[in-house]
Design a protein around this motif. Structure first.
Motif, short mmCIF file in Angstrom:
data_model
loop_
_atom_site.label_atom_id
_atom_site.label_comp_id
_atom_site.label_asym_id
_atom_site.label_seq_id
_atom_site.Cartn_x
_atom_site.Cartn_y
_atom_site.Cartn_z
N VAL A 173 0.87 9.56 -8.81
CA VAL A 173 0.48 8.16 -8.65
C VAL A 173 1.03 7.58 -7.34
N LEU A 174 2.29 7.86 -7.04
CA LEU A 174 2.89 7.34 -5.82
C LEU A 174 2.25 7.95 -4.57
N ASP A 175 1.93 9.22 -4.64
CA ASP A 175 1.29 9.88 -3.50
C ASP A 175 -0.07 9.25 -3.20
N LEU A 176 -0.86 9.03 -4.25
CA LEU A 176 -2.18 8.43 -4.06
C LEU A 176 -2.05 6.99 -3.54
N HIS A 177 -1.09 6.25 -4.06
CA HIS A 177 -0.88 4.88 -3.58
C HIS A 177 -0.49 4.87 -2.11
N HIS A 178 0.39 5.78 -1.72
CA HIS A 178 0.82 5.86 -0.33
C HIS A 178 -0.36 6.17 0.58
N MET A 180 -3.60 5.70 -0.03
CA MET A 180 -4.55 4.59 -0.01
C MET A 180 -4.03 3.44 0.86
N THR A 181 -2.73 3.19 0.80
CA THR A 181 -2.13 2.14 1.62
C THR A 181 -2.26 2.48 3.11
N ALA A 182 -2.02 3.75 3.46
CA ALA A 182 -2.14 4.18 4.85
C ALA A 182 -3.55 4.00 5.38
N ARG A 183 -4.53 4.03 4.49
CA ARG A 183 -5.92 3.86 4.88
C ARG A 183 -6.36 2.40 4.86
N THR A 190 -2.01 -2.45 -5.95
CA THR A 190 -3.20 -2.15 -6.73
C THR A 190 -4.16 -1.30 -5.90
N PHE A 191 -4.68 -0.24 -6.50
CA PHE A 191 -5.58 0.64 -5.76
C PHE A 191 -6.56 1.32 -6.71
N GLU A 192 -7.66 1.78 -6.13
CA GLU A 192 -8.68 2.48 -6.91
C GLU A 192 -8.10 3.74 -7.52
N MET A 230 -8.86 0.86 -11.79
CA MET A 230 -7.91 0.28 -10.85
C MET A 230 -6.51 0.42 -11.44
N LEU A 231 -5.58 0.93 -10.65
CA LEU A 231 -4.21 1.10 -11.12
C LEU A 231 -3.29 0.18 -10.33
N THR A 232 -2.41 -0.50 -11.04
CA THR A 232 -1.43 -1.38 -10.41
C THR A 232 -0.03 -0.89 -10.74
N ILE A 233 0.79 -0.74 -9.72
CA ILE A 233 2.19 -0.37 -9.93
C ILE A 233 2.98 -1.65 -10.15
#
Length: 256
Positions: A173-178, A180-183, A190-192, A230-233
């Motif tokens: 989850v953290l890897d995908l959030h990182h 998506m944030t970089a993009r 919150t991210f797809e 949509m996932l929100t940390i």
């Protein structure tokens, strides 16, 4: 299956986006950094291809003469054992190339499936390889991409061999959030998140039932919230503590 079959998987658009104004160009191996020339790359781009969700557009062990970059959507690379078990090797996001090995070998080492509706920038792999290696700065950037992949692979081996189920899920989850944030396509925390429990299970070496229990526990503890893809940390500190993410790992997550 040969390359002719693979090329039939998807449709070409009459309104292809330009590399000159591409929002993910800085993330690519051939246009990021200081050495890329969008006008030159656009000249040898073969196509902009649409691929429907759930379509396998690359098959393991097939011969492929094309190099792909994800322009929009999600995909995943995977391998299948002789008895039919599937292991997801990597999730692909906008800006990711499908396989760096395509620059050196024309036989694919894994299959690739569209997780969502997908659009791809398609290049001749030989032309792309020649272009990158003709520019010293891009050659150095390619080395950085290889180093990152090697580092992430070692982390994946640690996940599968030594880390608990909750740790594996938290790290994913953290890897995908990182990424998506970089993009620039995450909205804060919150991210797809179009992954189903089975996708997470096949990426983390767990069962779908085990993943369901872990995700439910994280929601119940107020660590994450998942609603309509949509996932929100909610508690990033708790999630990072569970994952055991180090500052060294964060350094190699994204090549700028």
């Amino acid at each position: 299956m040969g390359v002719a079959f693979m090329k039939s998987r998807g449709t070409h658009s009459r309104q292809e986006p330009s590399c000159l104004s591409c929002p993910i160009r800085a993330l690519t191996v051939y246009l990021g950094g200081i050495g890329g020339n969008a006008g030159e790359v656009l000249k040898f781009r073969k196509a902009w291809r649409r691929v429907p969700r759930k379509t396998v557009f690359v098959w393991e062990n097939e011969i492929c003469d094309e190099f792909f970059t994800v322009h929009r959507g999600w995909a995943y690379c995977y391998r299948v054992t002789r008895d039919g078990a599937r292991q997801i090797v990597q999730f692909l996001l906008p800006g990711d190339c499908v396989s760096l090995t395509a620059l050196y070998r024309n036989r694919m080492y894994f299959s690739v499936r569209a997780l969502t509706d997908l659009s791809l920038c398609v290049f001749d792999s030989v032309a792309m390889s020649d272009y990158i290696h003709a520019h010293a700065s891009l050659g150095q950037r390619l080395e950085e991409f290889w180093l990152r992949e090697s580092f992430l692979l070692s982390n994946r081996l640690m996940d599968l061999g030594q880390r608990s189920g909750p740790q594996r899920v938290a790290r994913l989850v953290l890897d995908l959030h990182h990424r998506m944030t970089a993009r620039g396509i995450a909205k804060g925390r919150t991210f797809e998140f179009p992954l189903r429990h089975q996708h997470v299970a096949e990426a983390s070496g767990l069962t779908a039932v085990h993943v369901s229990r872990i995700m439910s526990a994280l929601r119940d503890r107020g660590v994450i919230d998942l609603d309509r893809n949509m996932l929100t940390i909610r508690d990033s500190e708790a999630l990072s503590d569970l994952a055991g993410i180090s500052s060294t790992e964060a350094t190699y997550q994204t090549v700028a």
